[in-house]
Design an enzyme around this catalytic site. Structure first.
Site, PDB file in Angstrom:
ATOM      1  N   ARG A  29       0.831  -1.201   0.000  1.00 41.12           N
ATOM      2  CA  ARG A  29       0.000   0.000   0.000  1.00 41.12           C
ATOM      3  C   ARG A  29       0.872   1.260   0.000  1.00 41.12           C
ATOM      4  O   ARG A  29       1.881   1.318   0.709  1.00 41.12           O
ATOM      5  CB  ARG A  29      -0.952  -0.005   1.205  1.00 41.12           C
ATOM      6  CG  ARG A  29      -1.924  -1.164   1.135  1.00 41.12           C
ATOM      7  CD  ARG A  29      -3.180  -0.994   1.956  1.00 41.12           C
ATOM      8  NE  ARG A  29      -3.932  -2.248   1.913  1.00 41.12           N
ATOM      9  CZ  ARG A  29      -4.778  -2.595   0.940  1.00 41.12           C
ATOM     10  NH1 ARG A  29      -5.011  -1.763  -0.052  1.00 41.12           N
ATOM     11  NH2 ARG A  29      -5.400  -3.768   0.961  1.00 41.12           N
ATOM     12  N   ASP A  30       0.435   2.239  -0.817  1.00 45.01           N
ATOM     13  CA  ASP A  30       1.159   3.506  -0.896  1.00 45.01           C
ATOM     14  C   ASP A  30       1.084   4.219   0.457  1.00 45.01           C
ATOM     15  O   ASP A  30       0.030   4.259   1.105  1.00 45.01           O
ATOM     16  CB  ASP A  30       0.545   4.393  -1.992  1.00 45.01           C
ATOM     17  CG  ASP A  30       1.454   5.543  -2.382  1.00 45.01           C
ATOM     18  OD1 ASP A  30       2.007   5.520  -3.494  1.00 45.01           O
ATOM     19  OD2 ASP A  30       1.617   6.481  -1.560  1.00 45.01           O
ATOM     20  N   ASN A  87       4.463   6.455 -13.664  1.00 46.04           N
ATOM     21  CA  ASN A  87       5.137   7.731 -13.897  1.00 46.04           C
ATOM     22  C   ASN A  87       6.581   7.450 -14.310  1.00 46.04           C
ATOM     23  O   ASN A  87       7.267   6.632 -13.693  1.00 46.04           O
ATOM     24  CB  ASN A  87       5.118   8.578 -12.629  1.00 46.04           C
ATOM     25  CG  ASN A  87       3.704   9.005 -12.241  1.00 46.04           C
ATOM     26  OD1 ASN A  87       2.868   9.262 -13.107  1.00 46.04           O
ATOM     27  ND2 ASN A  87       3.427   9.054 -10.948  1.00 46.04           N
ATOM     28  N   HIS A 100       7.566   1.330 -10.835  1.00 48.21           N
ATOM     29  CA  HIS A 100       6.398   0.877 -10.077  1.00 48.21           C
ATOM     30  C   HIS A 100       5.128   1.267 -10.795  1.00 48.21           C
ATOM     31  O   HIS A 100       5.074   2.288 -11.479  1.00 48.21           O
ATOM     32  CB  HIS A 100       6.395   1.463  -8.656  1.00 48.21           C
ATOM     33  CG  HIS A 100       6.584   2.942  -8.605  1.00 48.21           C
ATOM     34  ND1 HIS A 100       7.823   3.546  -8.725  1.00 48.21           N
ATOM     35  CD2 HIS A 100       5.691   3.954  -8.468  1.00 48.21           C
ATOM     36  CE1 HIS A 100       7.686   4.859  -8.649  1.00 48.21           C
ATOM     37  NE2 HIS A 100       6.393   5.138  -8.503  1.00 48.21           N
ATOM     38  N   MET A 101       4.122   0.436 -10.612  1.00 44.85           N
ATOM     39  CA  MET A 101       2.800   0.692 -11.177  1.00 44.85           C
ATOM     40  C   MET A 101       1.864   1.045 -10.029  1.00 44.85           C
ATOM     41  O   MET A 101       1.768   0.304  -9.052  1.00 44.85           O
ATOM     42  CB  MET A 101       2.332  -0.586 -11.891  1.00 44.85           C
ATOM     43  CG  MET A 101       0.938  -0.517 -12.450  1.00 44.85           C
ATOM     44  SD  MET A 101       0.494  -2.138 -13.152  1.00 44.85           S
ATOM     45  CE  MET A 101       1.248  -2.002 -14.763  1.00 44.85           C
ATOM     46  N   HIS A 102       1.195   2.198 -10.141  1.00 44.68           N
ATOM     47  CA  HIS A 102       0.169   2.563  -9.155  1.00 44.68           C
ATOM     48  C   HIS A 102      -1.144   1.890  -9.559  1.00 44.68           C
ATOM     49  O   HIS A 102      -1.556   2.003 -10.725  1.00 44.68           O
ATOM     50  CB  HIS A 102      -0.080   4.079  -9.166  1.00 44.68           C
ATOM     51  CG  HIS A 102       1.086   4.918  -8.733  1.00 44.68           C
ATOM     52  ND1 HIS A 102       1.160   5.500  -7.492  1.00 44.68           N
ATOM     53  CD2 HIS A 102       2.216   5.295  -9.388  1.00 44.68           C
ATOM     54  CE1 HIS A 102       2.283   6.215  -7.398  1.00 44.68           C
ATOM     55  NE2 HIS A 102       2.939   6.100  -8.538  1.00 44.68           N
TER      56      HIS A 102
END
Ligand code: DGP
Length: 113
Positions: A29-30, A87, A100-102
């Site tokens: 989790r972010d 990003n 990384h992939m959100h």
């Protein structure tokens, strides 16, 4: 990479709320969630950004999508919809230079601009 925060999370050297891990991919989790579901899906291999992906990484990059699909189902956002964001570079807002992939979901998203 020794000074990379995501490498440390992958190795369990700094705390994180992990939601998936296998030998190739980790998801957690972010720390600063932008949506009710905000998970980061990262390759265990240190790849700085999409700019550094090599042909040998293609299966690994595909795996990020397979894990995203699985986690979206688990989080209950598959039907309502979710956004996958990668990003790349400073101008795109990349702040951690480990690819990384959100996975964002659980609220309506605005149009991209
Ligand atoms: P980006 O801006 O695309 O590079 O996204 C980096 C994300 O990483 C940002 O949304 C915040 C998150 N983040 C940064 N440091 C940590 C951390 O130590 N733990 C967790 N769980 N997330 C972090």
């Amino acid at each position: 990479m020794s000074d990379c925060i995501f490498c440390k999370i992958i190795k369990g050297e700094i705390p994180s709320t992990n939601v998936y891990q296998d030998e190739h991919v980790t998801a957690f989790r972010d720390i600063n969630p932008a949506a009710p579901t905000h998970i980061l899906i990262v390759p265990n291999k240190h790849i700085e950004s999409v700019n550094f992906v090599i042909p040998d990484d293609e299966a690994l990059i595909g795996k990020l999508f397979a894990v995203a699909k699985q986690l979206a189902e688990k989080e209950g956002v598959s039907e309502s919809g979710y956004r996958l964001v990668v990003n790349t570079g400073a101008e795109a807002g990349q702040t951690v230079f480990h690819l990384h992939m959100h996975l964002l979901g659980g609220r309506p998203m605005r149009a991209l601009g």
